[in-house]
Design a protein around this motif. Structure first.
Motif, PDB file in Angstrom:
ATOM      1  N   MET A   1      37.734  29.620   0.459  1.00 36.16           N
ATOM      2  CA  MET A   1      36.707  30.659   0.300  1.00 36.16           C
ATOM      3  C   MET A   1      37.288  31.934  -0.312  1.00 36.16           C
ATOM      4  N   ASN A   2      38.510  32.336   0.130  1.00 37.00           N
ATOM      5  CA  ASN A   2      39.112  33.558  -0.400  1.00 37.00           C
ATOM      6  C   ASN A   2      39.383  33.459  -1.892  1.00 37.00           C
ATOM      7  N   SER A   3      39.830  32.255  -2.350  1.00 40.91           N
ATOM      8  CA  SER A   3      40.106  32.090  -3.779  1.00 40.91           C
ATOM      9  C   SER A   3      38.815  32.177  -4.587  1.00 40.91           C
ATOM     10  N   ILE A   4      37.727  31.644  -4.031  1.00 42.88           N
ATOM     11  CA  ILE A   4      36.433  31.724  -4.712  1.00 42.88           C
ATOM     12  C   ILE A   4      35.988  33.172  -4.812  1.00 42.88           C
ATOM     13  N   ARG A   5      36.148  33.932  -3.703  1.00 40.10           N
ATOM     14  CA  ARG A   5      35.781  35.356  -3.710  1.00 40.10           C
ATOM     15  C   ARG A   5      36.528  36.103  -4.807  1.00 40.10           C
ATOM     16  N   ARG A   6      37.836  35.900  -4.849  1.00 37.16           N
ATOM     17  CA  ARG A   6      38.660  36.617  -5.828  1.00 37.16           C
ATOM     18  C   ARG A   6      38.244  36.296  -7.256  1.00 37.16           C
ATOM     19  N   ARG A   7      37.714  35.111  -7.464  1.00 41.42           N
ATOM     20  CA  ARG A   7      37.313  34.701  -8.810  1.00 41.42           C
ATOM     21  C   ARG A   7      35.892  35.134  -9.155  1.00 41.42           C
ATOM     22  N   LEU A   8      34.979  34.960  -8.198  1.00 40.01           N
ATOM     23  CA  LEU A   8      33.563  35.149  -8.510  1.00 40.01           C
ATOM     24  C   LEU A   8      33.158  36.612  -8.631  1.00 40.01           C
ATOM     25  N   LEU A   9      33.697  37.490  -7.785  1.00 35.89           N
ATOM     26  CA  LEU A   9      33.282  38.889  -7.857  1.00 35.89           C
ATOM     27  C   LEU A   9      33.584  39.501  -9.222  1.00 35.89           C
ATOM     28  N   PRO A  10      34.818  39.372  -9.754  1.00 33.50           N
ATOM     29  CA  PRO A  10      35.041  39.913 -11.107  1.00 33.50           C
ATOM     30  C   PRO A  10      34.285  39.155 -12.190  1.00 33.50           C
ATOM     31  N   LEU A  11      34.146  37.827 -12.043  1.00 37.18           N
ATOM     32  CA  LEU A  11      33.433  37.046 -13.053  1.00 37.18           C
ATOM     33  C   LEU A  11      31.974  37.480 -13.147  1.00 37.18           C
ATOM     34  N   GLN A  12      31.310  37.588 -12.003  1.00 34.50           N
ATOM     35  CA  GLN A  12      29.895  37.954 -12.011  1.00 34.50           C
ATOM     36  C   GLN A  12      29.699  39.413 -12.400  1.00 34.50           C
ATOM     37  N   THR A  13      30.659  40.270 -12.024  1.00 37.89           N
ATOM     38  CA  THR A  13      30.549  41.682 -12.411  1.00 37.89           C
ATOM     39  C   THR A  13      30.664  41.833 -13.926  1.00 37.89           C
ATOM     40  N   VAL A  14      31.627  41.140 -14.534  1.00 42.43           N
ATOM     41  CA  VAL A  14      31.772  41.201 -15.995  1.00 42.43           C
ATOM     42  C   VAL A  14      30.552  40.580 -16.673  1.00 42.43           C
ATOM     43  N   SER A  15      29.994  39.540 -16.069  1.00 43.41           N
ATOM     44  CA  SER A  15      28.779  38.930 -16.626  1.00 43.41           C
ATOM     45  C   SER A  15      27.623  39.930 -16.624  1.00 43.41           C
ATOM     46  N   LEU A  16      27.528  40.720 -15.551  1.00 40.29           N
ATOM     47  CA  LEU A  16      26.476  41.740 -15.511  1.00 40.29           C
ATOM     48  C   LEU A  16      26.733  42.838 -16.532  1.00 40.29           C
ATOM     49  N   VAL A  17      28.009  43.185 -16.727  1.00 41.28           N
ATOM     50  CA  VAL A  17      28.350  44.172 -17.764  1.00 41.28           C
ATOM     51  C   VAL A  17      27.794  43.730 -19.108  1.00 41.28           C
ATOM     52  N   LEU A  18      28.018  42.466 -19.476  1.00 43.77           N
ATOM     53  CA  LEU A  18      27.529  41.970 -20.762  1.00 43.77           C
ATOM     54  C   LEU A  18      26.009  41.926 -20.783  1.00 43.77           C
ATOM     55  N   GLY A  19      25.399  41.474 -19.688  1.00 43.51           N
ATOM     56  CA  GLY A  19      23.941  41.435 -19.645  1.00 43.51           C
ATOM     57  C   GLY A  19      23.333  42.800 -19.900  1.00 43.51           C
ATOM     58  N   PHE A  20      23.908  43.850 -19.272  1.00 44.68           N
ATOM     59  CA  PHE A  20      23.383  45.196 -19.462  1.00 44.68           C
ATOM     60  C   PHE A  20      23.711  45.748 -20.851  1.00 44.68           C
ATOM     61  N   MET A  21      24.851  45.328 -21.412  1.00 48.40           N
ATOM     62  CA  MET A  21      25.158  45.741 -22.787  1.00 48.40           C
ATOM     63  C   MET A  21      24.076  45.261 -23.746  1.00 48.40           C
ATOM     64  N   VAL A  22      23.690  44.002 -23.592  1.00 46.13           N
ATOM     65  CA  VAL A  22      22.668  43.433 -24.467  1.00 46.13           C
ATOM     66  C   VAL A  22      21.293  44.037 -24.175  1.00 46.13           C
ATOM     67  N   TRP A  23      21.034  44.308 -22.895  1.00 45.80           N
ATOM     68  CA  TRP A  23      19.734  44.818 -22.467  1.00 45.80           C
ATOM     69  C   TRP A  23      19.364  46.130 -23.169  1.00 45.80           C
ATOM     70  N   VAL A  24      20.380  46.992 -23.439  1.00 43.32           N
ATOM     71  CA  VAL A  24      20.081  48.321 -23.989  1.00 43.32           C
ATOM     72  C   VAL A  24      20.491  48.449 -25.453  1.00 43.32           C
ATOM     73  N   ILE A  25      20.591  47.322 -26.153  1.00 48.88           N
ATOM     74  CA  ILE A  25      20.931  47.383 -27.582  1.00 48.88           C
ATOM     75  C   ILE A  25      19.982  48.323 -28.323  1.00 48.88           C
ATOM     76  N   LEU A  26      18.694  48.156 -28.117  1.00 51.44           N
ATOM     77  CA  LEU A  26      17.712  48.907 -28.902  1.00 51.44           C
ATOM     78  C   LEU A  26      17.790  50.406 -28.636  1.00 51.44           C
ATOM     79  N   SER A  27      17.878  50.804 -27.375  1.00 54.48           N
ATOM     80  CA  SER A  27      17.937  52.238 -27.088  1.00 54.48           C
ATOM     81  C   SER A  27      19.250  52.843 -27.571  1.00 54.48           C
ATOM     82  N   SER A  28      20.357  52.088 -27.459  1.00 53.33           N
ATOM     83  CA  SER A  28      21.662  52.603 -27.896  1.00 53.33           C
ATOM     84  C   SER A  28      21.713  52.821 -29.403  1.00 53.33           C
ATOM     85  N   LEU A  29      21.062  51.951 -30.148  1.00 47.23           N
ATOM     86  CA  LEU A  29      21.111  52.014 -31.614  1.00 47.23           C
ATOM     87  C   LEU A  29      19.865  52.644 -32.230  1.00 47.23           C
TER      88      LEU A  29
END
Length: 506
Positions: A1-29
């Motif tokens: 479980m600990n190894s999964i935690r260490r992997r999933l929290l950064p993976l899902q956080t970076v995935s959300l970073v990309l999702g939000f990057m794409v989400w605001v393309i129009l307003s940013s540009l």
């Protein structure tokens, strides 16, 4: 479980970073796009608001699907689907095409529900606030787009800048395929059944209102600032992007801190500070101040919105431990909608009045309303805790008014005396008299209550079945702030067995 935690929290956080990057393309540009595609102020507001609207609406089904199919599949599918609007927008040449692309960009905002639904499964409840706060750092994706996209577009054009996002989408889809948890435990309760289970709970809708304001103000300022700073203060497009990125970075940094504070302290106290700050900042911004004061007002909004975003999701598992997925989806949907309406309303108000003062004053008044509601919830929570303590304690408790009429009892009172609430409430404690104490005993009891506000000692009383028993009784006069006695609280326990004094009359 600990190894999964260490992997999933950064993976899902970076995935959300990309999702939000794409989400605001129009307003940013948008400062670049509107040079090539002629848009009215109303059209501009709709183009930037549509991704927010559809990103908000999709959060409920995305939260449900995450519970059912797992975060790995939801992130993968979302990133593949986002390739289509990215290619579409890069070739757009009209308002209508931007709207169509914006609808599907909403997927990027909808994936917020994936992590807040999935990650708590891997952590104990007392860490949910901090974990969701760390995941919420994914908001940084809006800052990356707000700052980075204009810089890149200034060099290679906005169309090519949009296409660069497709490379990142492919990379993150592959990473989720390889590193995502293939064994995530599914929850298969039907969607409507989950909605019916949580919808009658008034706290759900209060949390929706709070997140509507905190996350909504974050999204609204992210969408609104780049174009506003260029048109109102005459900043360059890159400078406006940098300032907007600063707003986003502060709000994002405060999100895990807000979650940590919610874990460590009473979340309602944190929200009291949050909504007081938003009330103040809304008033400051409504006076259309100079650049320095305007910047200060925006930074207060960022500080309070980020803190509130992290704290609110600490409250969700406290009230919806069995339906956290659907509750997170509904609350996050309302937060996204909070970012959809303000830019449109601000545009309408500006066209009608020539300034934004009414819109910012509305922000302050909604924040003030939330402040009042949080204070009310805080004291309701304390009263509920007190009531639970009274109900659960092994000591018998009765409350009387100043006329010695019983107003309430707890279950332990019934266990000791045999009298139920229906039989005791409305009567006087004299119903328990055994006849073993004379008048002077009770006179001394009342003298102590009048002079000292309390009395304690041994007393013989009679149960409903006629048994006489010895109890240790403490009576306290409960006073208001003016020092007036409002009621009396008696707490007692049966000590007959300890003293070997139990008897039965016959």
């Amino acid at each position: 479980m600990n190894s999964i935690r260490r992997r999933l929290l950064p993976l899902q956080t970076v995935s959300l970073v990309l999702g939000f990057m794409v989400w605001v393309i129009l307003s940013s540009l948008m400062p670049f796009i509107k040079e090539d595609i002629k848009l009215t102020s109303s059209q501009l507001a709709w183009v930037t608001a549509v991704p927010v609207l559809f990103g908000s609406i999709t959060r409920v089904p995305v939260g449900y699907w995450t519970n059912r199919f797992g975060a790995r599949k939801l992130f993968m599918i979302s990133f593949v689907l986002l390739l289509a609007p990215v290619f579409w927008i890069s070739a757009a040449d009209s308002f209508e095409k931007l709207i169509i692309g914006g609808i599907f960009l909403g997927i990027g905002g909808g994936i917020f529900s994936v992590g807040v639904t999935s990650l708590p499964k891997y952590y104990p409840k007392e860490r949910h606030g901090f974990v969701n706060g760390i995941y919420g750092i994914g908001n940084l994706g809006t800052a990356i787009s707000a700052f980075g996209a204009p810089v890149v577009a200034d060099r290679i054009g906005w169309e090519q800048t949009v296409l660069l996002y497709s490379v990142l989408l492919v990379v993150m889809a592959v990473l989720n395929f390889v590193l995502g948890d293939r064994q995530e435990k599914p929850v298969v309760t039907p969607l409507m059944e989950q909605i019916r289970a949580v919808s009658p709970n008034a706290k759900l809708w209060l949390l929706c209102l709070f997140y509507f304001l905190t996350f909504g103000s974050f999204v609204a300022f992210t969408v609104y600032l780049p174009n506003f700073l260029v048109s109102h203060f005459g900043l360059t497009k890159v400078d406006a992007g940098i300032r907007t990125a600063g707003f986003i970075v502060l709000a994002t940094a405060m999100r895990p801190i807000g979650g940590w504070l919610g874990d460590r302290f009473n979340p309602f106290k944190i929200l009291i500070v949050v909504f007081a700050g938003l009330t103040l900042s809304g008033i400051v911004l409504s006076f259309a101040p100079a650049m320095k004061v305007y910047t200060l007002g925006c930074l207060i909004v960022a500080f309070c919105a980020g803190t509130g975003n992290g704290t609110i999701f600490k409250l969700v598992p406290m009230y919806f431990s069995k339906q956290a997925g659907i509750a997170n989806g509904i609350i996050s949907m309302m937060g996204g909608l909070g970012g959809f309406f303000p830019p449109l309303i601000l545009t309408i108000l500006y066209n009608a009045t020539g300034h934004y003062a009414i819109g910012f004053m509305a922000l302050s008044q909604i924040a003030l309303s939330c402040l009042i509601l949080v204070v009310w919830l805080y004291y309701q929570d304390r009263l509920r805790l007190s009531a639970n303590i009274i109900e659960s304690t092994i000591e018998a408790i009765l409350i009387t008014d100043t006329n010695s009429i019983i107003t309430s009892i707890n279950p332990a009172f019934t266990a000791v005396t045999g009298y139920t609430s229906e039989e005791a409430v409305g009567k006087k404690p004299s119903m328990l008299k055994s006849g073993r104490q004379d008048k002077s005993f009770y006179d001394e009891m009342w003298r102590s209550l009048r002079e000292h506000g309390s009395w304690q000692g041994e007393i013989w009383n009679r149960r409903k079945n006629g048994d006489i028993y010895l109890e240790w009784l403490s009576i306290t006069a409960i006073k208001n702030d003016a020092g007036e006695v409002k009621c009396y609280a008696g707490m007692f326990s049966d000590i007959s067995n300890v003293r070997g004094a139990g008897k039965r009359t016959g």
